[in-house]
Write an enzyme that holds these catalytic residues in place. Structure first.
Site, PDB file in Angstrom:
ATOM      1  NE  ARG A 253      -3.785  -2.324   0.576  1.00  0.00           N
ATOM      2  CZ  ARG A 253      -4.687  -2.811   1.445  1.00  0.00           C
ATOM      3  NH1 ARG A 253      -5.045  -2.102   2.478  1.00  0.00           N
ATOM      4  NH2 ARG A 253      -5.237  -3.998   1.232  1.00  0.00           N
ATOM      5  CD  GLU A 255      -3.405   3.673   2.916  1.00  0.00           C
ATOM      6  OE1 GLU A 255      -3.826   4.399   3.841  1.00  0.00           O
ATOM      7  OE2 GLU A 255      -3.670   2.465   2.825  1.00  0.00           O
ATOM      8  NE  ARG A 261      -5.679   2.212  12.416  1.00  0.00           N
ATOM      9  CZ  ARG A 261      -6.943   1.953  12.209  1.00  0.00           C
ATOM     10  NH1 ARG A 261      -7.457   0.812  12.606  1.00  0.00           N
ATOM     11  NH2 ARG A 261      -7.725   2.818  11.614  1.00  0.00           N
ATOM     12  CG  HIS A 262      -1.918   2.856   8.240  1.00  0.00           C
ATOM     13  ND1 HIS A 262      -2.564   3.526   9.251  1.00  0.00           N
ATOM     14  CD2 HIS A 262      -2.885   2.478   7.356  1.00  0.00           C
ATOM     15  CE1 HIS A 262      -3.871   3.574   8.984  1.00  0.00           C
ATOM     16  NE2 HIS A 262      -4.092   2.946   7.853  1.00  0.00           N
ATOM     17  CD  GLU A 404      -9.865  -2.999   9.028  1.00  0.00           C
ATOM     18  OE1 GLU A 404      -9.572  -1.859   8.687  1.00  0.00           O
ATOM     19  OE2 GLU A 404      -9.394  -4.024   8.474  1.00  0.00           O
ATOM     20  CB  SER A 407     -11.881  -4.849   5.496  1.00  0.00           C
ATOM     21  OG  SER A 407     -12.948  -4.056   5.075  1.00  0.00           O
ATOM     22  NE  ARG A 455      -3.923  -2.523  10.741  1.00  0.00           N
ATOM     23  CZ  ARG A 455      -4.799  -1.740  10.128  1.00  0.00           C
ATOM     24  NH1 ARG A 455      -6.102  -2.027  10.197  1.00  0.00           N
ATOM     25  NH2 ARG A 455      -4.398  -0.695   9.438  1.00  0.00           N
TER      26      ARG A 455
END
Lengths: 481, 481
Positions: A253, A255, A261-262, A404, A407, A455
């Site tokens: 990712r 991002e 948490r990323h 989370e 998903s 996670r």
């Protein structure tokens, strides 16, 4: 460097008599009173070393086990040998021969509390540099303990920059052994349920979800992308009649999120499954897989959990069987009751997710639950709408300690409906043609989801940063080691 | 499209009475004479369909199983229904209700040979396009059979372009179920041996082996590379005291090789292990892991092996226990005896590898063997030289049916020797500084290797192209699907 230092490649003492090695190494965890007065060989690291007059006290360490050892001037050791031993740098790997001796008073600071080793020979197998970038004692000290007593703790960047040393701590050893256990429990459970493991490509020709947050790869004379999810490939396997599939692999990712948490690269535990009657068949299978993981960890990784708790105290992880499943609107109602104002079709903010986790824990006494039937508006275009209420969808998230970890959704398997939803989301149909075409030759109804391994490890253990549960984490600012 | 076509999302017939589904689907493999005269629901694809007067004969398929079914005008079916059934496109997914009937004469063309299904209701769950890009019957026909009898086979690009359909064939189902088994056996064996599974990053900051054949990734404002091997990370885990580690993950090679056995992205089964006395401890563990895989496949995947053999005949895979280990110079001597001229320190060409495989098979009756002690000159800089003969090294390859599936070595764990060897190979020390520095804080002697999953599957089954054993292969010319 002491001159008698020797390395394995030219050491004569290692040889074989036929099939038997010339000497047999005993593991530190096997140094117990039963071995008292035996002469043994041990390979270990020098954990600490302290010279005192004619003696040198060592603590020898192997993984999470350690034992006190002693070299003393006398029949079996010379003054030079004591000096040699005292000068071996910490973290060096040595082979020692010595006699196991019972001790009168328990050695509280070692795992082998009832014995010590009286060393007669010592060889350096691999010498460490004299200055270590971090001290193992500091690296396992609970946060805060350093401030009070004036002793150091180690900050995260120092740990990560020197990961080879940081991973040697009892805490790191426990974290990553437990993580290996999660993978094993995940696969074992799914294989018993009749799932097939698949391998999906990571280099892809088109960015799956519209092209945002995707890394570009130069691919010979053209360019390609790194897969943000194995979802398309899992779904293709369902359309190819594999029925129940899973995969474990890297997910990328791009991002620019610098949060606890990323990560830009993480490990996805992915599931996809055709169902007969209702997508809850899939939700139940995923939830049960998580429950089997939680049970397996609780039952088989007690020592690891206790070890991590010593440095990072946390409450034991609680779960229900079967798993609690709430509808999104029930979650919203609970939040509103707690004073939060939010719309019916509004997505959950991270603070609201956490708050809801606390409310659920208070009311149901579980750290793991499913939130089902998200508003259609906040989910991706391929999400199946709820047939009985067009405002909602057949989609779900799963949470551990209010964060989370999964998903998922029933996916639209009808190419016409999928096209309609893509247009509604303003997605360029040309870019997702291959995706839509996968469903043109008969596609069973199916659902699935993706779990973030780091996670799960972090939240199960009650840790607070995903970098603690990624051996070599990648984020916008870190690409090494 | 027949007007009564319905899709799951709006079909009332699927509901629950409490926890029980309203109807229960029976799997095709469970349609046996014991179910004779029972009314059952089945979900399946229309494999073939043939209308004949007032009847329509269908073959219904689920995964590798199929059954004959019949819709006939009479009490339970109208003329319109027969027509409706006859018009459903092949590969569509249907739910049918029907009575199981024993048949007098075995139905040789189906897996369920003793029964047929007399259909009373039929619903289309997912309709396939009328024209399929390839026919499943063609896709399982043995090569050559097409030419003789004038029937088609399907070429590889058509298969790969339409992988969702090609993966539905009995052959593909068998290949990839067996491949899932290889992964499971690999991990299960290693976990029983005390190995820890690790996850290594795929995005790396420096090209590991000097920078050739590496894919570049744009990484925010800088650029990065895709890992060509997890070797450095496996070795760091050994230096971090995990002692025995393995990982399964993608490996990326930007080689412009268009051969039957090269992919730009493949799945690596990787092992690294610290040893006590001799690197053969590691070689033995790897070889035994392979033997456990071969045994597991032989014992638990008989049907899959037979299924693949129907389309691609091959000799059963032979192996010895313990595994045959030859020294490189013995291999060279065998080749010379067979008339090949080559130098002592010359690398094996691909044809010579294959020839040696045949010679070994003749002499020792095994399709799997280890070639040990390669010339130092043909191995990478980090390879440990043989301490007793500087011309050779502590390195090895493993072969299946004469093709390399694993390359491995004892790694140099001494930073000074590693530096010396890197200089000898003209490698820029600055670029491998992080690698060398990993060994500065005490490193145990260790060895390891990497296995190509697709090659193992291909060679075990006696297939001839690695694209047959990669679900979604990547090569210099193929990036889709």
């Amino acid at each position: 460097v002491p001159s008698t230092t020797t390395t394995l490649k030219n050491k004569l003492v290692y040889g074989f008599k036929g099939k038997q090695p010339f000497l047999v190494l005993v593991r530190i965890q096997d140094l117990t009173p039963e071995k008292a007065d035996q002469l043994v060989w041990v390979r270990a690291r020098i954990h600490t070393s302290r010279a005192k007059g004619k003696q040198c006290f060592l603590v020898l360490r192997h993984q999470q086990f350690n034992v006190q050892a002693l070299v003393a001037v006398g029949d079996r050791a010379s003054k030079q040998m004591v000096k040699f031993a005292a000068n071996i740098n910490k973290e060096s790997i040595v082979d020692v021969e010595g006699v196991v001796r019972k001790v009168d008073q328990k050695i509280e600071s070692c795992t082998q509390q009832d014995v010590e080793l009286h060393i007669e020979k010592i060889f350096v197998i691999s010498l460490a540099e004299p200055r270590l970038p971090l001290q193992l004692e500091d690296a396992v000290r609970p946060d805060g303990a350093g401030d009070e007593e004036g002793r150091a703790t180690v900050n995260q960047d120092t740990r990560l920059d020197n990961r080879v040393i940081d991973l040697r701590t009892t805490t790191s050893q426990a974290v990553f052994r437990l993580q290996s256990g999660i993978c094993h429990l995940f696969r074992d459970t799914l294989i018993k349920k009749g799932f097939v493991e698949i391998q999906t490509p990571k280099i892809i020709s088109a960015a799956s979800e519209g092209g945002a947050n995707v890394f570009t790869v130069s691919y010979f004379k053209t360019s390609a992308y790194l897969a943000q999810s194995p979802q398309l490939y899992k779904q293709m396997c369902i359309c190819a009649d594999f029925e129940k599939v899973f995969c474990i692999g890297p997910v990328f990712r791009a991002e620019d999120s610098n949060t606890h948490r990323h990560l830009t690269e993480f490990v996805g535990l992915d599931i996809e499954m055709a169902f007969n009657y209702h997508y809850h068949e899939v939700v139940d299978q995923i939830a049960d897989t998580m429950v089997q993981i939680f049970k397996g960890l609780r039952d088989n990784f007690t020592t690891e959990i206790e070890t991590v708790n010593k440095q990072y105290p946390s409450e034991p992880f609680k779960f229900l069987e079967p798993t609690l499943r709430l509808e999104y609107k029930e979650g919203v109602a609970m939040l509103r009751e707690a004073g939060i104002e939010m719309g019916d079709e509004e997505d959950l903010s991270t603070p609201n997710e956490k708050l809801l986790g606390r409310l659920v824990k208070e009311k149901y006494d579980t750290d793991f639950y499913i939130l089902d039937k998200y508003p259609l508006a906040v989910r991706p275009f391929y999400t199946m709408p709820d047939p009985s209420n067009a405002k909602y969808s057949n989609s779900y998230d799963m949470f551990m300690r209010g964060e989370e970890i999964l998903s998922g959704a029933q996916r639209i398997h009808d190419p016409d409906l999928l096209t309609e939803r893509a247009i509604h989301h303003n997605i360029d149909l040309e870019k997702i043609k291959a995706y839509i075409d996968s469903f043109r030759y008969g596609a069973p109804p199916h659902a699935g989801g993706g779990i973030g391994l780091e996670r799960v490890t972090m939240l199960y253990l009650g840790l607070h940063n995903v970098r603690q549960t990624s051996m070599f984490p990648r984020d916008p600012k870190r690409l090494t080691p």
